[in-house]
Design a protein around this motif. Structure first.
Motif, PDB file in Angstrom:
ATOM      1  N   HIS A 131       0.574   4.045  -3.540  1.00 49.54           N
ATOM      2  CA  HIS A 131       0.462   4.975  -3.475  1.00 49.54           C
ATOM      3  C   HIS A 131       0.818   5.628  -3.242  1.00 49.54           C
ATOM      4  CE1 HIS A 131      -2.332   8.353  -1.704  1.00 49.54           C
ATOM      5  NE2 HIS A 131      -0.978   9.051  -1.318  1.00 49.54           N
TER       6      HIS A 131
ATOM      7  N   ALA B  79       0.797  -1.059   0.089  1.00 49.27           N
ATOM      8  CA  ALA B  79      -0.105   0.069  -0.157  1.00 49.27           C
ATOM      9  C   ALA B  79       0.635   1.123   0.097  1.00 49.27           C
ATOM     10  CB  ALA B  79      -1.190  -0.100   1.133  1.00 49.27           C
TER      11      ALA B  79
ATOM     12  N   VAL C 278      -6.609   0.390  -2.084  1.00 49.04           N
ATOM     13  CA  VAL C 278      -6.072   2.093  -0.887  1.00 49.04           C
ATOM     14  C   VAL C 278      -6.657   3.140  -2.178  1.00 49.04           C
ATOM     15  CG1 VAL C 278      -4.014   3.372  -0.346  1.00 49.04           C
ATOM     16  CG2 VAL C 278      -3.841   0.373  -1.059  1.00 49.04           C
TER      17      VAL C 278
ATOM     18  N   ASP D 234      -7.235   6.544  -6.651  1.00 47.76           N
ATOM     19  CA  ASP D 234      -7.465   5.171  -5.886  1.00 47.76           C
ATOM     20  C   ASP D 234      -7.186   3.677  -6.550  1.00 47.76           C
ATOM     21  OD1 ASP D 234      -9.396   6.481  -3.586  1.00 47.76           O
ATOM     22  OD2 ASP D 234     -10.691   6.943  -5.603  1.00 47.76           O
TER      23      ASP D 234
ATOM     24  N   TYR E  47      -5.541   2.502   4.367  1.00 53.71           N
ATOM     25  CA  TYR E  47      -6.291   1.348   3.797  1.00 53.71           C
ATOM     26  C   TYR E  47      -7.008   1.313   4.026  1.00 53.71           C
ATOM     27  CZ  TYR E  47      -5.724  -3.166   3.892  1.00 53.71           C
ATOM     28  OH  TYR E  47      -6.400  -4.934   3.581  1.00 53.71           O
TER      29      TYR E  47
ATOM     30  N   GLY F 288      -3.988   7.853   0.658  1.00 50.36           N
ATOM     31  CA  GLY F 288      -3.186   6.530   0.771  1.00 50.36           C
ATOM     32  C   GLY F 288      -3.461   5.483   1.810  1.00 50.36           C
TER      33      GLY F 288
ATOM     34  N   TYR G 257      -7.468   7.567  -2.499  1.00 52.50           N
ATOM     35  CA  TYR G 257      -6.507   8.231  -3.320  1.00 52.50           C
ATOM     36  C   TYR G 257      -5.289   9.230  -2.236  1.00 52.50           C
ATOM     37  CZ  TYR G 257     -10.237  11.047  -1.039  1.00 52.50           C
ATOM     38  OH  TYR G 257     -11.217  12.763  -0.749  1.00 52.50           O
TER      39      TYR G 257
END
Length: 258
Positions: free
Chosen positions: A119, A115, A140, A125, A146, A144, A142
């Motif tokens: 990101h 993740a 994940v 997204d 989770y 960042g 936009y």
């Protein structure tokens, strides 16, 4: 240089990282009983083959989903690399992003590291798919954060279960189909290849479609893990394949921990 260690359920991956660039990587079967001395003998020879020495390693970071393997890897770092290992998700290396799920403490280190790297590499997204012992599909957003995901049996795990439970079925290699593509097998081995390979493609495409429908916003799909390239020729579901996403995440987390 940094030695990034990704201890998974099937393999432990060691990667030598210099300023974000992976200079060398090696993998060994995961065995929590393997001692620091055994790791050191194996690693020192592989380092030498690539033109490096143990002294070239100045920092170590470990991400693991196998708690029993952690101690010996920490001893390896202390005894042979003369440095205290940074442990991903612990101490001075917290994840640094929101875990918007019911049991954040149970998120595997590999999924958190994926993740972080996904990101950092891709705006917007994301769905991050990791083809490992299990196949994981992680959302994940936009920012960042989770948001959750899916855990399914990995393709090798599925094949092992099938062969173990059915006495007359042979063990086969997992490979992408060649030549004329048919989903009606004319013999047992072909039928197994079709069921495993195309069944997995159908699962990937179906789960991604359902995730996209539920989120209701454009989602970029990032694939990682050793088997990601196995599927790319026969599906257009992936927007990017990044085999070293977990190692990238370890390097980024180590940089942040400094």
């Amino acid at each position: 240089m940094l030695l990034a260690i990704d201890a998974g359920n099937t393999n432990v991956v060691f990667a030598l990282v210099d300023a974000g660039a992976i200079r060398a990587r090696w993998r060994i079967a995961t065995d929590p009983r393997r001692t620091a001395d055994e790791y050191a003998v194996w690693l020192s020879q592989l380092l030498a083959l690539e033109g490096f020495r143990i002294g070239d390693v100045t920092s170590v970071i470990i991400g693991t989903v196998v708690p029993r393997a952690l101690h010996n890897l920490q001893v390896l770092s202390d005894k042979y690399f003369k440095t205290e290992a940074v442990i991903a998700g612990q101490g001075r290396a917290p994840w640094g992003f929101q875990l918007d799920v019911e049991e954040p403490q149970n998120l595997g280190a590999d999924r958190a590291l994926n993740a972080i790297a996904a990101h950092a590499n891709h705006p917007g997204d994301l769905i991050v798919i990791d083809f490992g012992t299990a196949a994981t599909f992680d959302m994940v957003d936009y920012t960042g954060a989770y948001k959750g995901g899916i855990i399914a049996p990995g393709i090798n795990l599925s094949l092992d279960a099938l062969v173990t439970a059915a006495a007359k079925l042979p063990r086969i290699a997992i490979e992408a189909p060649k030549g004329n593509i048919s989903v009606i097998g004319r013999n047992t081995v072909d039928q197994m290849h079709i069921g495993i390979y195309w069944g997995y493609i159908a699962m990937i495409e179906g789960l991604v479609a359902r995730m996209k429908s539920e989120v209701g916003r454009p989602l970029k799909v990032i694939a990682t893990g050793g088997l990601a390239v196995l599927f790319e020729k026969h599906t257009d579901v992936f927007d990017a394949i990044e085999p070293d996403l977990t190692i990238q995440g370890l390097w980024m987390l180590w940089e942040r921990s400094r």
